[in-house]
Design a protein around this motif. Structure first.
Motif, PDB file in Angstrom:
ATOM      1  N   VAL A  76       0.838  -1.205   0.000  1.00 58.62           N
ATOM      2  CA  VAL A  76       0.000   0.000   0.000  1.00 58.62           C
ATOM      3  C   VAL A  76       0.875   1.258   0.000  1.00 58.62           C
ATOM      4  O   VAL A  76       1.773   1.403   0.833  1.00 58.62           O
ATOM      5  CB  VAL A  76      -0.949   0.033   1.224  1.00 58.62           C
ATOM      6  CG1 VAL A  76      -1.782   1.317   1.221  1.00 58.62           C
ATOM      7  CG2 VAL A  76      -1.863  -1.187   1.233  1.00 58.62           C
ATOM      8  N   ALA A  78       0.674   4.910   0.929  1.00 64.18           N
ATOM      9  CA  ALA A  78      -0.165   5.836   1.706  1.00 64.18           C
ATOM     10  C   ALA A  78       0.714   6.561   2.717  1.00 64.18           C
ATOM     11  O   ALA A  78       1.824   6.129   3.027  1.00 64.18           O
ATOM     12  CB  ALA A  78      -1.274   5.067   2.415  1.00 64.18           C
ATOM     13  N   LYS A  82      -3.715   7.261   6.836  1.00 65.83           N
ATOM     14  CA  LYS A  82      -4.050   6.201   5.879  1.00 65.83           C
ATOM     15  C   LYS A  82      -3.000   5.082   5.900  1.00 65.83           C
ATOM     16  O   LYS A  82      -3.314   3.917   5.697  1.00 65.83           O
ATOM     17  CB  LYS A  82      -4.204   6.766   4.462  1.00 65.83           C
ATOM     18  CG  LYS A  82      -5.473   7.576   4.277  1.00 65.83           C
ATOM     19  CD  LYS A  82      -6.719   6.701   4.468  1.00 65.83           C
ATOM     20  CE  LYS A  82      -7.998   7.480   4.637  1.00 65.83           C
ATOM     21  NZ  LYS A  82      -9.156   6.617   4.931  1.00 65.83           N
ATOM     22  N   GLU A  85      -3.872   3.143   8.938  1.00 64.38           N
ATOM     23  CA  GLU A  85      -5.075   2.342   8.646  1.00 64.38           C
ATOM     24  C   GLU A  85      -4.700   1.093   7.855  1.00 64.38           C
ATOM     25  O   GLU A  85      -5.194  -0.008   8.126  1.00 64.38           O
ATOM     26  CB  GLU A  85      -6.061   3.190   7.830  1.00 64.38           C
ATOM     27  CG  GLU A  85      -7.386   2.497   7.534  1.00 64.38           C
ATOM     28  CD  GLU A  85      -8.296   3.352   6.647  1.00 64.38           C
ATOM     29  OE1 GLU A  85      -8.954   2.761   5.764  1.00 64.38           O
ATOM     30  OE2 GLU A  85      -8.330   4.580   6.815  1.00 64.38           O
ATOM     31  N   ALA A  86      -3.796   1.252   6.876  1.00 63.47           N
ATOM     32  CA  ALA A  86      -3.367   0.122   6.042  1.00 63.47           C
ATOM     33  C   ALA A  86      -2.641  -0.928   6.883  1.00 63.47           C
ATOM     34  O   ALA A  86      -2.879  -2.131   6.744  1.00 63.47           O
ATOM     35  CB  ALA A  86      -2.464   0.610   4.906  1.00 63.47           C
ATOM     36  N   THR A 117      -3.596   5.328  -2.202  1.00 57.59           N
ATOM     37  CA  THR A 117      -4.593   6.370  -1.993  1.00 57.59           C
ATOM     38  C   THR A 117      -4.473   7.341  -3.176  1.00 57.59           C
ATOM     39  O   THR A 117      -3.386   7.482  -3.756  1.00 57.59           O
ATOM     40  CB  THR A 117      -4.349   7.103  -0.656  1.00 57.59           C
ATOM     41  OG1 THR A 117      -2.980   7.548  -0.610  1.00 57.59           O
ATOM     42  CG2 THR A 117      -4.637   6.214   0.533  1.00 57.59           C
ATOM     43  N   ASP A 119      -4.182  10.487  -3.480  1.00 63.46           N
ATOM     44  CA  ASP A 119      -3.171  11.537  -3.353  1.00 63.46           C
ATOM     45  C   ASP A 119      -1.737  11.019  -3.568  1.00 63.46           C
ATOM     46  O   ASP A 119      -0.802  11.807  -3.686  1.00 63.46           O
ATOM     47  CB  ASP A 119      -3.275  12.222  -1.983  1.00 63.46           C
ATOM     48  CG  ASP A 119      -3.103  11.232  -0.836  1.00 63.46           C
ATOM     49  OD1 ASP A 119      -3.588  10.095  -0.953  1.00 63.46           O
ATOM     50  OD2 ASP A 119      -2.479  11.590   0.180  1.00 63.46           O
ATOM     51  N   VAL A 145      -7.242   2.046  -6.297  1.00 66.31           N
ATOM     52  CA  VAL A 145      -6.951   3.454  -6.010  1.00 66.31           C
ATOM     53  C   VAL A 145      -8.131   3.953  -5.184  1.00 66.31           C
ATOM     54  O   VAL A 145      -9.231   4.143  -5.694  1.00 66.31           O
ATOM     55  CB  VAL A 145      -6.799   4.299  -7.302  1.00 66.31           C
ATOM     56  CG1 VAL A 145      -6.570   5.770  -6.939  1.00 66.31           C
ATOM     57  CG2 VAL A 145      -5.638   3.794  -8.147  1.00 66.31           C
ATOM     58  N   THR A 146      -7.911   4.112  -3.868  1.00 67.50           N
ATOM     59  CA  THR A 146      -9.026   4.429  -2.977  1.00 67.50           C
ATOM     60  C   THR A 146      -8.513   4.985  -1.646  1.00 67.50           C
ATOM     61  O   THR A 146      -7.403   4.658  -1.218  1.00 67.50           O
ATOM     62  CB  THR A 146      -9.882   3.160  -2.707  1.00 67.50           C
ATOM     63  OG1 THR A 146     -10.904   3.463  -1.770  1.00 67.50           O
ATOM     64  CG2 THR A 146      -9.035   2.017  -2.147  1.00 67.50           C
ATOM     65  N   PHE A 147      -9.338   5.799  -1.014  1.00 72.49           N
ATOM     66  CA  PHE A 147      -9.018   6.254   0.339  1.00 72.49           C
ATOM     67  C   PHE A 147      -9.480   5.222   1.380  1.00 72.49           C
ATOM     68  O   PHE A 147      -9.045   5.254   2.524  1.00 72.49           O
ATOM     69  CB  PHE A 147      -9.670   7.613   0.621  1.00 72.49           C
ATOM     70  CG  PHE A 147      -8.894   8.781   0.067  1.00 72.49           C
ATOM     71  CD1 PHE A 147      -7.584   9.030   0.478  1.00 72.49           C
ATOM     72  CD2 PHE A 147      -9.459   9.626  -0.887  1.00 72.49           C
ATOM     73  CE1 PHE A 147      -6.866  10.107  -0.035  1.00 72.49           C
ATOM     74  CE2 PHE A 147      -8.738  10.698  -1.404  1.00 72.49           C
ATOM     75  CZ  PHE A 147      -7.433  10.939  -0.981  1.00 72.49           C
ATOM     76  N   ASP A 148     -10.371   4.326   0.957  1.00 70.35           N
ATOM     77  CA  ASP A 148     -10.861   3.283   1.873  1.00 70.35           C
ATOM     78  C   ASP A 148      -9.910   2.085   1.806  1.00 70.35           C
ATOM     79  O   ASP A 148     -10.255   0.998   1.336  1.00 70.35           O
ATOM     80  CB  ASP A 148     -12.283   2.874   1.489  1.00 70.35           C
ATOM     81  CG  ASP A 148     -12.980   2.078   2.584  1.00 70.35           C
ATOM     82  OD1 ASP A 148     -12.293   1.688   3.557  1.00 70.35           O
ATOM     83  OD2 ASP A 148     -14.197   1.834   2.465  1.00 70.35           O
ATOM     84  N   VAL A 149      -8.684   2.301   2.287  1.00 70.81           N
ATOM     85  CA  VAL A 149      -7.655   1.264   2.153  1.00 70.81           C
ATOM     86  C   VAL A 149      -7.982   0.012   2.965  1.00 70.81           C
ATOM     87  O   VAL A 149      -7.689  -1.106   2.539  1.00 70.81           O
ATOM     88  CB  VAL A 149      -6.246   1.797   2.521  1.00 70.81           C
ATOM     89  CG1 VAL A 149      -5.746   2.757   1.468  1.00 70.81           C
ATOM     90  CG2 VAL A 149      -6.216   2.433   3.900  1.00 70.81           C
TER      91      VAL A 149
END
Length: 231
Positions: A76, A78, A82, A85-86, A117, A119, A145-149
């Protein structure tokens, strides 16, 4: 091409002129799997699309009900919360620019799926030439490709697979292991085929499912009757 004794013996079990139902074909794929390891049962779908045209691309991802039987390593890209979170969600590797350097300088590929993510895509974009040919480049269409990792990692670890039509208009995807048995492989087959059928581009004309073939890693291909695919 000369085939081994096991392959030749397995081929005798298959009627080349026959179009099998999915469960019959999967049963045969298990029977014709003669290797000493737990072979993967693979699916190859020939589609009536021209992948040279952008409006005829077929790509997406689906979580197989029973997974793939393979332990998937997730990398990941990030930062900050984030990244935490990952890590908390079970990612195998988490980082940013330092991972780009590691991949570029050390030719590092000890992972199976890459998530980023949004960004971080400016950073990850530098790896396009390296990750792209290996099918590892994160993509919004496949949910990588997501913020909800946390969700992305959970789905990947649960057996999410990406499907994508290649230059020859074929989609190749693993269905699971021989040891799964017919019932579980059939569940995975249905989930995958429903996703591929749903992904039919509006620009595709004529017959969409040209051929559907299953095989074990080392075994011969078994053709499925396309009319029976979603029954």
């Amino acid at each position: 091409m000369k085939r081994g004794k096991n392959y030749q013996e397995s081929a005798k079990l298959i009627d080349r002129a026959m179009l099998y139902t999915p469960s019959e074909a999967l049963d045969l794929a298990i029977q014709t799997s003669k290797a000493k390891f737990d072979e993967t049962v693979e699916l190859a779908v020939k589609l009536g699309v021209d992948p040279r045209h952008a409006d005829q691309q077929v790509r997406g991802a689906v979580v197989l009900p029973h997974g793939t039987g393979k332990t998937v390593r997730v990398l990941v890209f990030a930062k900050g919360d984030k990244a935490k979170e990952a890590e908390g969600a079970g990612a195998d590797f988490v980082g940013a620019e330092e991972l780009v350097d590691k991949i570029q300088k050390e030719n590092w590929f000890e992972y199976d799926v890459v998530v980023a993510t949004p960004d971080m895509m400016g950073v990850v974009g530098k790896l396009g030439r390296v990750l792209g040919p290996k099918g590892l480049m994160p993509n919004p269409k496949s949910g990588t490709v997501t913020f909800d990792v946390a969700r992305a990692i959970a789905e990947i670890k649960a057996g999410k697979v990406e499907y994508r039509v290649d230059k020859t208009s074929i989609v190749h995807v693993p269905l699971g292991k021989k040891s799964f048995g017919v019932e579980k492989l059939n569940d995975n087959f249905k989930a995958l085929m429903e996703a591929v059928v749903k992904a039919k581009p509006a620009a595709a004309k004529g017959q969409y499912l040209k051929s559907v073939v299953v095989s074990s890693t080392m075994g011969p291909g078994i053709k499925i009757n396309t009319a029976k695919v979603l029954e």
